[in-house]
Enzyme design. Structure first.
Site, PDB file in Angstrom:
ATOM      1  N   ASP A   1       0.812  -1.212   0.000  1.00 11.51           N
ATOM      2  CA  ASP A   1       0.000   0.000   0.000  1.00 11.51           C
ATOM      3  C   ASP A   1       0.851   1.269   0.000  1.00 11.51           C
ATOM      4  O   ASP A   1       2.077   1.223   0.168  1.00 11.51           O
ATOM      5  CB  ASP A   1      -0.966  -0.006   1.192  1.00 11.51           C
ATOM      6  CG  ASP A   1      -0.308  -0.436   2.503  1.00 11.51           C
ATOM      7  OD1 ASP A   1       0.936  -0.372   2.587  1.00 11.51           O
ATOM      8  OD2 ASP A   1      -1.025  -0.834   3.429  1.00 11.51           O
TER       9      ASP A   1
ATOM     10  N   ASN B   1      -7.872  -2.927  14.092  1.00 16.37           N
ATOM     11  CA  ASN B   1      -9.251  -3.315  13.744  1.00 16.37           C
ATOM     12  C   ASN B   1      -9.267  -4.525  12.809  1.00 16.37           C
ATOM     13  O   ASN B   1     -10.287  -4.820  12.200  1.00 16.37           O
ATOM     14  CB  ASN B   1      -9.995  -2.129  13.113  1.00 16.37           C
ATOM     15  CG  ASN B   1      -9.331  -1.645  11.817  1.00 16.37           C
ATOM     16  OD1 ASN B   1      -8.345  -2.232  11.373  1.00 16.37           O
ATOM     17  ND2 ASN B   1      -9.855  -0.580  11.249  1.00 16.37           N
TER      18      ASN B   1
ATOM     19  N   HIS C   1      -7.396  -4.879  10.049  1.00 13.25           N
ATOM     20  CA  HIS C   1      -7.145  -4.629   8.629  1.00 13.25           C
ATOM     21  C   HIS C   1      -5.835  -5.271   8.179  1.00 13.25           C
ATOM     22  O   HIS C   1      -4.921  -5.485   8.967  1.00 13.25           O
ATOM     23  CB  HIS C   1      -7.212  -3.136   8.289  1.00 13.25           C
ATOM     24  CG  HIS C   1      -6.088  -2.280   8.762  1.00 13.25           C
ATOM     25  ND1 HIS C   1      -6.284  -1.122   9.486  1.00 13.25           N
ATOM     26  CD2 HIS C   1      -4.745  -2.375   8.590  1.00 13.25           C
ATOM     27  CE1 HIS C   1      -5.117  -0.563   9.735  1.00 13.25           C
ATOM     28  NE2 HIS C   1      -4.160  -1.299   9.211  1.00 13.25           N
TER      29      HIS C   1
HETATM   30  C1  GLP Z   1      -0.789   0.023   8.704  1.00 15.88           C
HETATM   31  C2  GLP Z   1      -0.372  -0.591   7.349  1.00 15.88           C
HETATM   32  C3  GLP Z   1      -0.470  -2.067   7.393  1.00 15.88           C
HETATM   33  C4  GLP Z   1       0.184  -2.527   8.684  1.00 15.88           C
HETATM   34  C5  GLP Z   1      -0.695  -2.159   9.838  1.00 15.88           C
HETATM   35  C6  GLP Z   1      -0.059  -2.384  11.189  1.00 15.88           C
HETATM   36  O1  GLP Z   1      -1.829   0.916   8.620  1.00 15.88           O
HETATM   37  N1  GLP Z   1      -1.081  -0.107   6.212  1.00 15.88           N
HETATM   38  O2  GLP Z   1       0.147  -2.643   6.252  1.00 15.88           O
HETATM   39  O3  GLP Z   1       0.328  -3.917   8.682  1.00 15.88           O
HETATM   40  O4  GLP Z   1      -1.212  -0.867   9.704  1.00 15.88           O
HETATM   41  O5  GLP Z   1       0.900  -1.426  11.443  1.00 15.88           O
HETATM   42  P1  GLP Z   1       1.950  -1.554  12.614  1.00 15.88           P
HETATM   43  O6  GLP Z   1       2.838  -2.673  12.226  1.00 15.88           O
HETATM   44  O7  GLP Z   1       2.678  -0.237  12.621  1.00 15.88           O
HETATM   45  O8  GLP Z   1       1.199  -1.819  13.846  1.00 15.88           O
END
Ligand code: GLP
Length: 251
Positions: free
Chosen positions: A67, A136, A138
């Protein structure tokens, strides 16, 4: 799904790096699907250290990232392209032109999404996709409610995601409202998926994933539909799941 329980963040990072290194050794032209965020930083540190110490080569590897924020270019310190160049690509021998991140500055974002799908196909598909998980549930930037049939698309970020990611920006107002993300169907086309989770802020999402319900309300639950998923999670991330329930077969 297979679960690898690890003690902590360091252990998680080492195990994931080992899987990626094995993949690259087995197939030097591998297509790696990569993620950003805090969770995967340790993995990238391990890969860089291994490259320096043992010379694992990425000269023939191709990468595609999950992304990118809409509106942020490669020179913006908070763009995912900048993150990847800084934390990983500059530390390896991978040619930069073989690394791909959606273009958040594309004039025609829908066209950029179509091209990204074509690019992944032209590369022969993703051999190993690395994933983190949002609070959440995602994956990539596929927020709750995203259809499992979704391909690369533009998404409006959930307020909770913008708040979670605000720690990287000067203020919440600076966090973009939109992003381009591989869709759930894009992610599921990967031959192998490795999802990482560390820390108690991921415990609730992981507990829901282990309930086994498959629903767009929990985007990560789409992974139950994939034949080759490994979850590497540390004790804090698993803390809401009783030990005897720590198995995640397809329901
Ligand atoms: C972000 C990214 C994801 C990532 C997730 C967790 O928003 N778009 O690809 O896996 O959230 O992030 P983090 O590893 O900083 O907790």
């Amino acid at each position: 799904m297979k679960l690898i329980e690890v003690a902590d963040y360091t252990d998680m990072s080492r195990q994931a790096a080992r899987m990626i290194i094995e993949q690259v050794k087995e197939k030097p032209t591998a297509v790696l699907g990569l993620a950003t965020g805090s969770t995967v930083l340790g993995v990238y540190r391990e890969l860089a250290a291994d490259h320096r110490q043992h010379g694992t080569s990425y000269r023939l590897v191709r990468t595609v990232n999950l992304d990118e924020y809409v509106g942020l270019g490669p020179d913006h310190p908070n763009s995912y392209r900048h993150y990847m160049n800084h934390h990983l690509f500059a530390q390896l021998d991978i040619p930069l032109h073989e690394t791909h991140v959606p273009d958040g500055l594309a004039a025609d974002l829908d066209e950029e999404c179509r091209c990204y799908e074509q690019l992944i196909d032209a590369l022969g598909g993703i051999d190993l996709q690395l994933l983190g998980i949002g609070r959440n549930g995602h994956i990539g930037f596929n927020e709750p409610g995203t259809p499992f049939s979704s391909t690369t698309h533009v998404v409006e970020l959930a307020a909770s995601t913008r708040e979670a990611n605000a720690r990287f920006f000067p203020s919440l107002d600076d966090v973009p409202h939109y992003a381009i993300t591989m869709g759930i169907a894009t992610i599921l086309r990967s031959r192998r998926i490795v999802l990482l989770a560390s820390g108690e802020e991921k415990a609730a999402a992981l507990a829901r994933l282990f309930e086994g319900i498959v629903s767009p309300e929990l985007p990560a639950s789409a992974l139950h539909l994939h034949p080759d998923v490994t979850i590497i999670a540390d004790q804090k991330a698993l803390s809401l799941i009783p030990k005897e329930q720590r198995q995640v077969d397809v329901p």
